[in-house]
Design a protein around this motif. Structure first.
Motif, mmCIF file in Angstrom:
data_model
loop_
_atom_site.group_PDB
_atom_site.id
_atom_site.type_symbol
_atom_site.label_atom_id
_atom_site.label_comp_id
_atom_site.label_asym_id
_atom_site.label_seq_id
_atom_site.Cartn_x
_atom_site.Cartn_y
_atom_site.Cartn_z
ATOM 1 N N TRP A 248 -0.012 -5.305 7.741
ATOM 2 C CA TRP A 248 -1.255 -5.795 7.498
ATOM 3 C C TRP A 248 -1.600 -6.269 9.079
ATOM 4 O O TRP A 248 -2.790 -5.968 9.735
ATOM 5 N N ILE B 86 -2.588 -3.163 10.935
ATOM 6 C CA ILE B 86 -3.844 -3.034 10.827
ATOM 7 C C ILE B 86 -4.771 -3.658 11.682
ATOM 8 O O ILE B 86 -5.698 -3.206 12.239
ATOM 9 N N CYS C 131 -10.801 -1.551 5.447
ATOM 10 C CA CYS C 131 -9.930 -2.782 5.328
ATOM 11 C C CYS C 131 -10.393 -3.479 4.029
ATOM 12 O O CYS C 131 -9.197 -3.752 3.284
ATOM 13 N N LEU D 179 -2.988 4.115 11.425
ATOM 14 C CA LEU D 179 -3.745 3.218 9.960
ATOM 15 C C LEU D 179 -3.229 4.037 8.874
ATOM 16 O O LEU D 179 -3.050 3.256 7.959
ATOM 17 N N SER E 225 0.022 2.782 8.084
ATOM 18 C CA SER E 225 0.060 1.388 7.608
ATOM 19 C C SER E 225 -0.260 1.297 6.170
ATOM 20 O O SER E 225 0.282 0.628 5.155
#
Lengths: 297, 297, 297, 297, 297
Positions: free
Chosen positions: D78, D81, D115, D185, D188
């Motif tokens: 995170w 991110i 997100c 991304l 992740s």
């Protein structure tokens, strides 16, 4: 690399025979002295060897951990060599024009020779053995004149690429792209050499042996009133366990010493040769025969 | 880096002599007081020093682990310097035109000087010693005026590349590609400086010593009824084991202090010089003579 | 970062004074009750506190490990900031035309300000203090209006690069190349913020304290027949060792709290300023005076 | 994420209440049987539960380590991110022409929605809640039709970039550069899903519980001659310590289960929204109010 | 991968049944001999098996750690395959012209087949089963002729890309960009094969078993005066705990052996198929039915 089955008992015993003999002598000697001076020698509480034994397992655990990490890192680096070898050939085929397949093949064969030479150089063997089908005679002669053979082979490939670039057989972007793969192979080569040349702090081993012998002696004293029939095998069996783990760790920490516990670099180089020949579209290579020993090299 | 053989006993003893003297004094003092006040002093159960001893091995194990990791990280970073040095020369040769071999050589020599200077600067030695054959006098003078010598040498190389780019000796893609290798070398330089300047939590060491002395004192009290002939050597031998491991860890945690247990940065820089000279096609350099001590620097 | 020498005893004692007072009260209280109910209270075997003590060292070892990792990761991220700061300046100088040195200097100064501001923002201090020589007044005002000051400074630099790109002062490849360095700096900024904001599982600490007190109480009961003169110092010394290690871990796990054990972010930012000024060719900055305390910030 | 202060005792007790009740029953039952058969039941030496207790702390330490690593890896992903979100916006602003700020804003808003949706999807909640200000109604409808909502949102952004590329709003190099951020991304996203879906070897937990109960029973037998008044609280307190650590580990190993010990994904997504709005130059968002509970989500 | 619930007791018992039978025989045999020679056999202090038990937990902890790391690394590599699969499709869609959607689909389907084939090849199963809807008959025949099936499938995709590049359907930058993703997939393939082929040092396991039996025998001797009714279950229960953890570790260390504790490669490949079909815009695939066993494959 030691296989899972067929490990002969002789191999196991050979590993720790010297340590066991010393342990036996130390234990027996202590007991002999203990009996001799039995009146003067006071009681050694069992708590002393017991906590020493626990401490040894903790200290062994650290050593096992670091040694295994070195072995595993060595294996991982050879794994990267496998991956980057495959990638190198796929890249060459993707970015070189169709009429350059001969150049691709030449670079590919030289790369296979590099894999074998690197493995043999790590083990301190004659590097260019069994590469006659991969390197021309003049190339072999040129390489042998150099101090670092695998590096010399790698430079030959880099020069070929540069020549192809100058002849516009590949464009600058593809050249950089392939050069990056060669850079990663250089990193892997440097990595396995680092593991091979860096000596695990050797004083640590001395202390560990020292504490194991201290354990044997204090245990022998604290059990001095118990019959030899029970104590001697007990001393030997427990110290065999400790010495065995120490020896496993000692072997793992240097994974390129031409020992059965080595990372199997020759075997891996053979796999790379097989993979590259497949990618080049050569006729299928016969499956390698199963290992005849309890290990592969 | 300490070699595997020929470690003199004197070296080993020197490492822990002060700690052993203090341990001896603490142990003897405690026993003396214990005998003096023997009637008032009750029994100290052996369980106390025994569990302290186990705890010490656990806490030592953590310290050994982290110290070894610092040493190994330092070694790895120097390994990256080896790899990126080789890659830098191969890249320069690949992407610079054939008529610029002199410029390649100049950058390569300066890079060798950077390796030596970095190693010496980490150890707090005079950085530019033995670089007369690698750096011109005016370059040396310019570097010395700066606060950070290796960074100044690296900037000289970056500027040369920039000049070659402006003269169109290399194109922008190759420039970026080579600059990335210089970026990785900057990272390695920063990495070893980080290890060198960051002090391992020094309070941890104080507590560890404190607990070892506590162990010695409680053990001395709990064995107060046993003869000095057995207890004093026992106290010394066990604490020698603990102090030795602590000292090994203490030395490993700072691998650039000009000590025998250092990462052998001078030796590595010599290897880099040999590799680069081979890649430049210079006559083979004679093999370095085997080490005369029980360590290489 | 605590230095290796000159650690005052007062500092050490201050760290654990509250825990020691509670430990003293718990130990004394237990002994008082134990004496009071001595007839009803049966024997507590020493094995109980002994194994609890060993367990505490194992659990402490885990905590020390993770806390040190957080501290070391924080230090590594600041090391990356040092590296990428040097790389950023070298890249700017390499890829920007000679007539843009003023633009390079402006970006470099702003980057130094970012380093100071990031360190101070991690510690919850006023971010823009001491940056008057690095940021113009209007820039400071613009930054202060934003919620996240370091991010705002970084965006100013990204915008400057974009402007230079639009004016064709740099080409698109160099722009991307430099932008990647800014991306890595963004990653490091996010990394240290992650460490700063993520609370180490706080319930673990509660359990650890709970088990240490349980150890003190069971030890006090099991030694109830031994004189206070021996037991009270013993209890205090052993629990001091445990609490000290727990406190070291507790301090390490949050390395940006304006404490002596912090990662020395101000000191590192000063080093970055020195390095960048050297790369910009500014007159040598006088060496910083040696630290006056037992730590640097 | 549990905060450092204000942890209510009720929360702590709730965590281990079932285990404590079973431990109480097991301990009491054992003692009852032990008293009943007291003549037949021989002595259980305390050494057995003592070494079991030490072993439990070692095995717990392994579990705590791995569980913490999962939690910390989840937190790190995170963190990546957060970093890549900031980088994405800076890249878009750097490489898109000034007249495309609306397109930047649209991609940025959709990224914020991604997100929130990723966090909620990890926790098994309704993914698109509270994204009305970020996604248009038609986008929401399109996403809901898909099996994997966050992946669908990400694809929308990739398509927008592709459209901008086709209209020559960005060039191919910038397109690839931004696409690489989207690739990170994606990594992740895959990483946190991997942690969420991979079950920590559940048999290990069974064995651990089994050994803790074995410890309780052997301890209860070996202390059978000691008063219940001392033994029952002792059994409960020690097993409370063990169970508590096991439960902390159990909770940490799955950091996205909508529990107070979760990685605070909603809180992080709010921070990302704040950062992105700042980078877009929107009016400063009011600081979020301090948490009202002993945890943030 | 074993699920959290519904683990049948039979499964648990099956895992360690042979070890338990040997442990029972060893324990009973020892006790029988101990009673026979009871007069000659001296007392075995409990401290010996107790410290052996603690040591076993330390050594098991090392093994558990490394085995779990192998399993977790295997899982991570498959996680990277998930990520790079998604990235590959997004990249193909981004960089290929709109009129080439059929070529995208062909590559995507072949990539799904690669995922299934890799998983099955790791487990030693027939690789191309259930790929009829993904690979054409002629492709299947071509692949089967090769020694390494997944590598052959991957080469087909690399060749398709090369063909598209030659037809100028993609430009050189996009080609390199996508080829890098294929390079990462090659790395993941090599990584899982490395784990699968590298045998965890098998001698370590032998020593561990040896020490566990030594523990059982010494414990049986030292408890020889205690009733069988207590000792036999105690021996069995403690050694069951040890053997169970050893077996969990043994299973985890080889995560691709077609066992319930495997990394669930078939399940992951199905997820990848679902994700890719979603990205291709195919009609939503029905959710897979919940697992019927206590594990997923």
């Amino acid at each position: 690399m030691i296989l899972e089955h067929r490990i002969p008992a002789k191999y196991l015993l050979d590993i720790i025979k010297y340590e066991l003999i010393i342990a036996l002598l130390a234990g027996m000697g202590t007991r002999f002295l203990a009996v001799w001076f039995t009146d003067d020698l006071p009681v050694m509480p069992l708590g002393i060897p017991a906590f020493l034994g626990t401490s040894i397992s903790v200290l062994l655990s650290f050593k096992m951990n670091q040694s295994y990490d070195r072995w595993w890192e060595g294996r991982k680096l050879w794994g990267s060599i496998v991956n980057d070898s495959r990638t190198l050939i796929i890249q060459l085929q993707s970015f070189m024009p169709v009429d350059q397949q001969l150049a691709v093949k030449k670079i590919a064969y030289r790369h296979i020779a590099w894999c074998y030479a690197l493995g043999r150089s790590l083990r301190g063997l004659q590097t260019l053995k069994n590469t006659d089908h991969l390197l021309s005679g003049s190339e072999q002669k040129g390489v042998i004149l150099q101090a670092h053979h695998p590096l010399a082979i790698m430079q030959l490939n880099a020069r070929d690429l540069q020549r192809l670039r100058r002849n516009n057989a590949i464009d600058v972007l593809a050249h950089i792209h392939i050069q990056e793969t060669i850079g990663r192979l250089t990193d892997s080569m440097g990595g396995v050499e680092r593991i091979n040349r860096t000596i695990f702090p050797s004083t640590y081993r001395l202390v560990l042996h020292f504490i194991i012998y201290l354990f044997i002696i204090t245990l022998a004293i604290s059990l001095k009133d118990i019959s030899n029939l029970l104590v001697v095998p007990l001393l030997l069996l427990i110290s065999a366990g400790f010495f065995f783990i120490e020896k496993i760790a000692f072997h793992l920490q240097d994974p390129f010493r031409n020992r059965p516990s080595d990372v199997p670099v020759t075997h891996i180089a053979e796999q790379i040769e097989k993979n590259i020949r497949q990618l080049l579209g050569e006729a299928t290579i016969p499956e390698v025969s199963p290992p005849k020993n309890h290990y592969i090299m």
